[in-house]
Scaffold this motif. Structure first.
Motif, PDB file in Angstrom:
ATOM      1  N   PRO A 122       0.922  -1.072   0.194  1.00 16.62           N
ATOM      2  CA  PRO A 122       0.061  -0.036  -0.050  1.00 16.62           C
ATOM      3  C   PRO A 122       0.738   1.282  -0.044  1.00 16.62           C
ATOM      4  O   PRO A 122       1.750   1.419   0.607  1.00 16.62           O
ATOM      5  N   GLU A 123       0.381   2.083  -0.687  1.00 18.33           N
ATOM      6  CA  GLU A 123       1.227   3.411  -0.905  1.00 18.33           C
ATOM      7  C   GLU A 123       1.214   4.168   0.330  1.00 18.33           C
ATOM      8  O   GLU A 123       1.843   5.218   0.629  1.00 18.33           O
ATOM      9  N   ARG A 129      -7.977   7.433   6.703  1.00 19.53           N
ATOM     10  CA  ARG A 129      -9.496   7.785   5.982  1.00 19.53           C
ATOM     11  C   ARG A 129      -9.631   9.034   5.522  1.00 19.53           C
ATOM     12  O   ARG A 129      -9.035  10.148   6.152  1.00 19.53           O
ATOM     13  N   ILE A 130     -10.120   9.099   4.417  1.00 22.01           N
ATOM     14  CA  ILE A 130     -10.097  10.467   3.609  1.00 22.01           C
ATOM     15  C   ILE A 130     -11.850  10.538   3.463  1.00 22.01           C
ATOM     16  O   ILE A 130     -12.663   9.742   3.364  1.00 22.01           O
ATOM     17  N   TYR A 163     -13.372   7.124   3.193  1.00 20.48           N
ATOM     18  CA  TYR A 163     -12.950   6.082   2.436  1.00 20.48           C
ATOM     19  C   TYR A 163     -11.343   5.655   2.648  1.00 20.48           C
ATOM     20  O   TYR A 163     -10.763   6.753   3.122  1.00 20.48           O
ATOM     21  N   ASP A 164     -11.235   4.389   2.564  1.00 18.38           N
ATOM     22  CA  ASP A 164      -9.621   4.177   2.875  1.00 18.38           C
ATOM     23  C   ASP A 164      -8.806   4.574   1.537  1.00 18.38           C
ATOM     24  O   ASP A 164      -9.306   4.891   0.580  1.00 18.38           O
ATOM     25  N   ALA A 165      -7.576   4.420   1.661  1.00 21.03           N
ATOM     26  CA  ALA A 165      -6.545   4.845   0.657  1.00 21.03           C
ATOM     27  C   ALA A 165      -6.715   3.966  -0.422  1.00 21.03           C
ATOM     28  O   ALA A 165      -6.355   4.617  -1.278  1.00 21.03           O
ATOM     29  N   GLU A 166      -6.987   2.807  -0.363  1.00 20.34           N
ATOM     30  CA  GLU A 166      -7.044   2.073  -1.588  1.00 20.34           C
ATOM     31  C   GLU A 166      -8.323   2.530  -2.721  1.00 20.34           C
ATOM     32  O   GLU A 166      -8.037   2.257  -3.715  1.00 20.34           O
ATOM     33  N   LEU A 173      -8.324   4.413 -11.342  1.00 15.23           N
ATOM     34  CA  LEU A 173      -8.352   3.337 -12.168  1.00 15.23           C
ATOM     35  C   LEU A 173      -9.714   3.501 -12.808  1.00 15.23           C
ATOM     36  O   LEU A 173      -9.718   3.286 -14.173  1.00 15.23           O
ATOM     37  N   ILE A 174     -10.802   3.606 -12.433  1.00 13.81           N
ATOM     38  CA  ILE A 174     -12.252   3.718 -12.824  1.00 13.81           C
ATOM     39  C   ILE A 174     -12.089   4.918 -14.056  1.00 13.81           C
ATOM     40  O   ILE A 174     -12.517   4.947 -14.910  1.00 13.81           O
TER      41      ILE A 174
END
Length: 248
Positions: A122-123, A129-130, A163-166, A173-174
């Motif tokens: 994970p980066e 959380r954002i 939302y999580d970082a991923e 990508l979407i």
């Protein structure tokens, strides 16, 4: 390399002439490393950490030295949490006859901090959380697009509304796929496939998470990420293969 210490390094074979199948190697290693699997051994081979011989029909045959190398890799991963890049350097140095000092045994860390064996890193910390506005700013999407992503199950807010970082990576990508005309509704099959692959990974690591040894439980997270990385690579290879077939 020097003979490694521990159960997996003893009694594996009396010489390099006594070759073992991958199943026999697994049985030897599981005495000390109950969490090891055939997939793990194959992964370490794919990463160039061990090079077993091959029979004319393609079957792997491991010498005692190969088993010792595998045991060394598994041991320093378990006790020192060294990434494969560093372990590979250690093995190269040992092959040259050099002494390689190891750091003091590490305390178990959170699974998100562990370096995987070529897995997905994970980066940003997974617990980060954002908010909705930050996600939109990071992906360049607008509110309506995010609503579509959520309606098709491509992303999901947590109970806290964050939302999580991923999710940032998924969102980007979407957006990139959208530039080629692929809409969120087209990506439902991708999400369904990802869920199925995650289920397969969970089947493998669930017993490790229930293990009495805390290090084994921690190692379950590393194993999950290894399997995820292999799954991604397999998926990409199959997509490329399918496209080549259609172009023939």
């Amino acid at each position: 390399m020097p003979r490694t210490q521990g159960g997996a390094g003893d009694g594996t074979a009396t010489g390099d002439s006594a070759l073992l199948s991958i199943g026999a190697v697994l049985g030897q290693l599981q005495d000390e490393f109950p969490e090891v699997t055939i997939s793990k051994i194959r992964f370490l081979e794919a990463e160039g950490l061990v090079e077993p011989q091959r029979t004319p029909s393609g079957y792997r045959k491991f010498a005692a030295r190969d088993v010792e190398r595998l045991a060394y890799v598994l041991r320093v991963q378990r006790d020192h949490y060294l990434p494969l890049r560093v372990i590979r350097e250690h093995l190269d140095a040992l092959d040259r006859g050099e002494h390689v000092p190891l750091p003091a045994p590490a305390e178990p860390r959170d699974g998100h901090d562990l370096l995987t064996d070529g897995g997905i890193e994970p980066e940003t910390p997974a617990e980060l959380r954002i908010g909705r506005a930050e996600l939109l700013a990071a992906t360049g999407a607008d509110g309506e697009e995010l609503d579509q992503w959520e309606s098709y199950g491509l992303v999901e807010a947590g109970r806290d509304g964050g939302y999580d970082a991923e999710t940032v990576n998924i969102g980007r990508l979407i957006v990139d796929l959208g530039r080629f005309g692929l809409e969120p509704r087209h990506l439902r099959a991708v999400k369904a496939a990802a869920d199925r692959e995650a289920g397969l990974v969970e089947q493998v690591v669930a017993p490790l998470r229930l293990h009495r040894n805390p290090q084994t439980r921690t190692h379950a997270e590393v194993t999950a990420r290894e399997l995820a990385a292999l799954s991604v690579r397999l998926h990409a290879a199959m997509v490329q293969s399918a496209l080549r077939v259609k172009l023939l």
